[in-house]
Design a protein around this motif. Structure first.
Motif, mmCIF file in Angstrom:
data_model
loop_
_atom_site.group_PDB
_atom_site.id
_atom_site.type_symbol
_atom_site.label_atom_id
_atom_site.label_comp_id
_atom_site.label_asym_id
_atom_site.label_seq_id
_atom_site.Cartn_x
_atom_site.Cartn_y
_atom_site.Cartn_z
ATOM 1 N N LEU A 192 0.823 -1.210 0.000
ATOM 2 C CA LEU A 192 0.000 0.000 0.000
ATOM 3 C C LEU A 192 0.854 1.256 0.000
ATOM 4 O O LEU A 192 0.381 2.336 -0.344
ATOM 5 C CB LEU A 192 -0.939 -0.001 1.210
ATOM 6 N N ALA A 193 2.112 1.131 0.407
ATOM 7 C CA ALA A 193 3.029 2.263 0.294
ATOM 8 C C ALA A 193 3.613 2.219 -1.113
ATOM 9 O O ALA A 193 4.621 1.579 -1.366
ATOM 10 C CB ALA A 193 4.125 2.169 1.343
ATOM 11 N N ILE A 558 -9.680 7.410 2.722
ATOM 12 C CA ILE A 558 -8.487 7.885 2.017
ATOM 13 C C ILE A 558 -8.145 9.266 2.534
ATOM 14 O O ILE A 558 -8.979 10.182 2.506
ATOM 15 C CB ILE A 558 -8.708 7.892 0.496
ATOM 16 N N SER A 559 -6.931 9.411 3.036
ATOM 17 C CA SER A 559 -6.486 10.674 3.627
ATOM 18 C C SER A 559 -6.541 11.796 2.602
ATOM 19 O O SER A 559 -6.101 11.630 1.463
ATOM 20 C CB SER A 559 -5.061 10.528 4.164
ATOM 21 N N THR A 562 -2.553 12.897 2.362
ATOM 22 C CA THR A 562 -1.558 12.058 1.681
ATOM 23 C C THR A 562 -2.156 11.225 0.556
ATOM 24 O O THR A 562 -1.402 10.660 -0.240
ATOM 25 C CB THR A 562 -0.912 11.096 2.686
ATOM 26 N N ARG A 564 -3.506 8.441 0.912
ATOM 27 C CA ARG A 564 -3.227 7.036 1.185
ATOM 28 C C ARG A 564 -4.335 6.447 2.053
ATOM 29 O O ARG A 564 -4.997 7.164 2.808
ATOM 30 C CB ARG A 564 -1.868 6.894 1.880
ATOM 31 N N VAL A 566 -6.187 4.928 5.106
ATOM 32 C CA VAL A 566 -5.928 5.050 6.536
ATOM 33 C C VAL A 566 -7.066 4.408 7.324
ATOM 34 O O VAL A 566 -8.188 4.261 6.855
ATOM 35 C CB VAL A 566 -5.766 6.529 6.963
ATOM 36 N N ASP A 571 -1.892 5.098 8.591
ATOM 37 C CA ASP A 571 -1.746 4.449 7.293
ATOM 38 C C ASP A 571 -1.878 2.945 7.469
ATOM 39 O O ASP A 571 -1.393 2.371 8.446
ATOM 40 C CB ASP A 571 -0.376 4.758 6.686
ATOM 41 N N ASP A 573 -0.308 0.812 5.849
ATOM 42 C CA ASP A 573 1.002 0.172 5.733
ATOM 43 C C ASP A 573 1.888 0.501 6.924
ATOM 44 O O ASP A 573 3.103 0.357 6.875
ATOM 45 C CB ASP A 573 1.697 0.586 4.434
ATOM 46 N N PHE A 574 1.264 0.959 8.023
ATOM 47 C CA PHE A 574 1.962 1.255 9.273
ATOM 48 C C PHE A 574 2.788 0.040 9.705
ATOM 49 O O PHE A 574 2.285 -1.073 9.782
ATOM 50 C CB PHE A 574 0.911 1.576 10.334
ATOM 51 N N THR A 594 -3.694 -6.885 2.780
ATOM 52 C CA THR A 594 -2.921 -5.832 2.110
ATOM 53 C C THR A 594 -3.105 -5.936 0.604
ATOM 54 O O THR A 594 -3.300 -4.924 -0.088
ATOM 55 C CB THR A 594 -1.429 -5.950 2.468
ATOM 56 N N TYR A 601 -7.714 -0.125 -3.867
ATOM 57 C CA TYR A 601 -7.154 1.222 -3.974
ATOM 58 C C TYR A 601 -6.960 1.620 -5.438
ATOM 59 O O TYR A 601 -7.384 2.706 -5.870
ATOM 60 C CB TYR A 601 -5.814 1.239 -3.233
#
Length: 687
Positions: A192-193, A558-559, A562, A564, A566, A571, A573-574, A594, A601
């Motif tokens: 995801l990152a 979705i932030s 960013t 991304r 969340v 996130d 992908d934390f 993921t 996404y």
């Protein structure tokens, strides 16, 4: 804006024949099926390589294709050395234009040379088109006319925005930054990152990519802000140039202009009006006052008769000595001023020469760095036997042989030279300002000396004339004053015209500030919010349909900062191990979830193009989407949604190693095209 894949051809020539494959793509959902290690990822990587986009995976210039295209190809029984290989790709844009692209993989020619034809050479045998060659993976490939990515962006229909760089300045949003959102590569992309290339040095690259692909107003607003900043820089340059022209006009009479703003202002005329002043009797006096005094003196002189030589002689004799003494003193001052100007000129020339040497050394180092990146191991030797910074000689005899190679990495050397150039440029700017001041002082001194010489000549002529003759000194005094008044008036008129031009610059500056003030204060417009809201809605919906279980899909969003995914401000992908224990998330996001989130996404972003005008190229590629043992039910739902998103002239390409018995039930009722390979994809090509 669209980019469709039409046909891919791989060719590897060996002493025992030619190996390769041909794949014809279709619009909609296209599935490329083959067993693991059979070469399907090679085909997808070949697409990226053909388009010169391998920089999205890192700064290396190695060919991102396996040994079957670069070293040895197997026929299942034995291996054959590859002599030469190439990739050809046929693509089409939204205007129906077709382009055939060829790039060498192993060749005696440069691998950064791409040849193109504006014809479907692969799908329409016998067709012909004009060949045009471009370069790629070199500086300028995104902006120069012969740069392949510059051409490819225009072919797709994109005007790439300029974005800020970490090193300062701006650059285009390179295609290598955009395609990680469009091409999920098996080994690097399933996270995801999104792994955007960092070596290109673009600030907030992820935000810029989303802004561009969704054609958000924030991207347009940022571009407008950058445009206004550029206009302001241009206006400042024009203002300073105009101020320089005023100074030049004033300098013609040895004057300067006081109270003229050096930077743009919104008030004109300024509170303190620009004033023309000249140096008189060790003080600066307004030219208007000098003219008034001279005219009053002329009136007094004109009111009486011109004195004779006899009448003027006693005073002139004393005056001659004073004039000669004053001229001698002024000549001494002028000599010192000339020496100062020559010294400062020599210093400026030295600094400029140093800058020129640094520029040459910078270019040499940059060229060496480019060669190094391309694989060259050629040493970078000291050239010219002199230091580019201090210009002192460097004798080889005094240096041990070990110092013949670089004493620091090329990149560090370039950074060092950049800093030296900046410092030298500052010194040059200061020297130029000092030189202008000294030249102005010398001009004033010389004008005063010329006036004294003229007056001395007149006095001497008068003293040697007939006693009854009119005084030449008196007559010349009047003429000199009249000529000076005329020169001053001409200078005032010229300066006044030039200063009047600042009114237009002030109007432009006020308009620029007004345009800046009218830009939205909020980062996202209502249309941006609608686009992001739809993306978020689809993301959540698809997460549910794909069976995401680690968290409640409705808790995801979705932030807006960013862009991304969340969950409760974190996130997805934390990485737990990177945070203190007290900051650990209270949920485990499984590896398979993921993958589901990545599907949702990217397909969610593609769905926005169905409703809104975007820059999305209507192409999305997934390499082996079933990662981390994702359930077959989830994969089946993924294929259904991918087919839905691929409608309307769009294209979703999926490469998978699923077996046909497993794949066929998932595709039942799903519009698609399937190309399945048995065994190796690269096979011997019949001669």
């Amino acid at each position: 804006m669209s980019l469709h894949l039409r046909h891919l051809r791989l060719r590897a020539t060996t002493p025992d024949g030619v190996f390769g494959t041909d794949i014809s793509f279709t619009p909609g959902l296209f599935i490329l099926r083959a067993d693991n290690t059979s070469g399907k990822s090679t085909c997808l990587q070949a697409i990226i390589y053909a388009l010169g986009l391998e920089g999205m995976w890192g700064p290396k210039h190695d060919v991102p294709l396996p040994h079957a295209m670069t070293a040895k190809v197997s026929d299942g029984h034995s291996e054959h050395p590859v002599i030469e290989s190439e990739v050809l790709l046929e693509i089409e844009n939204g205007r129906g234009e077709v382009l055939t692209v060829k790039r060498p993989v192993k060749s005696i020619t440069s691998l950064n040379l791409i040849s193109t034809w504006n014809a479907p050479l692969l799908t329409v045998p016998g067709s012909s088109g004009a060949q045009t060659d471009y370069f790629v993976r070199e500086k300028g490939a995104a902006v120069r006319g012969v740069g392949f990515h510059h051409m490819l962006a225009r072919f797709i229909g994109w005007t790439l925005p300029s974005v800020a760089r970490y090193a300062g300045g701006e650059s285009p949003l390179y295609l290598e930054c955009i395609f990680p959102m469009l091409f999920v590569e098996q080994r690097r992309g399933w996270t995801l990152a999104i792994r955007y290339p960092t070596h290109l040095g673009i600030r907030e690259v992820g935000r810029h990519v989303v802004d561009f692909l969704l054609k958000l107003d924030v991207e347009r607003i940022d571009a407008e802000k950058r445009r206004l900043r550029e206009l302001e820089r241009d206006l400042v340059t024009r203002w300073q140039k105009a101020a320089g022209e005023v100074g030049t006009a004033a300098g013609m009479i040895g004057a300067v202009v006081e109270s003229l703003p050096t930077q743009p202002t919104t008030s004109w005329p300024p509170a303190a009006l620009p004033t023309l002043v000249v140096h008189r009797n060790d003080t600066w006096v307004r030219v208007d006052d000098v003219i008034q005094a001279d005219e009053e003196l002329l009136q007094r002189l004109a009111a009486g008769p011109v004195p004779t030589v006899r009448e003027d002689a006693p005073a002139l004799a004393a005056k001659l000595k004073d004039l000669e003494d004053a001229l001698a003193q002024l000549d001494a001052v002028a000599s010192g001023a000339v020496e100062d100007v020559e010294t400062e000129t020599a210093e400026l020339q030295s600094v400029r020469s140093r800058i020129s040497s640094i520029d040459k050394e910078l270019q040499r180092n940059r060229d060496a760095l480019k060669l190094s990146k391309l694989g060259s191991v050629q040493a970078l030797a000291l050239s010219g036997h002199s230091c580019p910074t201090c210009q002192q000689a460097v004798s080889d005899d005094l240096l041990p042989q070990v110092l013949k190679h670089e004493s620091m990495p090329l990149a560090e050397n370039i950074a060092f030279l950049d800093e030296q150039r900046k410092l030298a440029s500052l010194v040059a700017a200061d020297s130029e300002a000092i030189l202008r001041g000294k030249q102005r002082e010398l001009t004033i001194i010389r004008e005063r000396a010329d006036a004294l010489r003229s007056e001395i000549r007149a006095v001497r002529t008068t003293l040697t004339s007939n006693e009854q003759s009119p005084s030449v000194a008196a007559i010349e005094q009047r003429l000199r004053i009249e000529e000076r008044v005329a020169r001053y008036r001409r200078a005032i008129d010229e300066v006044s015209i030039l200063i009047a031009g600042f009114e237009e610059l002030v109007a432009e500056y006020k308009h620029l500030l007004s345009a800046r003030a009218e830009l939205p204060k909020e980062a996202l417009s209502h249309r941006d919010q609608a686009k992001l809201g739809l993306w978020e809605q689809r993301f959540v919906e698809y997460c549910e349909r794909f069976g995401l279980k680690s968290v409640e899909p409705r808790s995801l969003n979705i932030s807006r900062e960013t862009y991304r995914p969340v969950h409760e401000g974190f996130d997805l992908d934390f990485v737990r191990s990177e945070k203190p224990k007290e900051m650990e998330l209270e949920f485990d996001f499984s590896a398979s979830d993921t993958i589901r989130a990545v599907w949702a996404y990217l397909l969610g972003m593609m769905s926005v193009d169905h409703t809104f005008t975007t820059n999305y190229p209507r192409l999305l590629v997934f390499d082996e989407p079933r990662q981390q043992s994702t359930a077959s039910e989830s994969l089946g739902e993924f294929l259904k949604i991918a087919a839905q998103q691929a409608q309307g002239g769009r294209q979703v390409l999926v490469a998978t190693s699923e077996t046909l018995p497993d794949l066929e039930p998932m595709l039942k009722g799903v519009p698609h095209s399937l190309l399945s390979f048995e065994g190796r994809i690269l096979k011997r090509v019949p001669s």
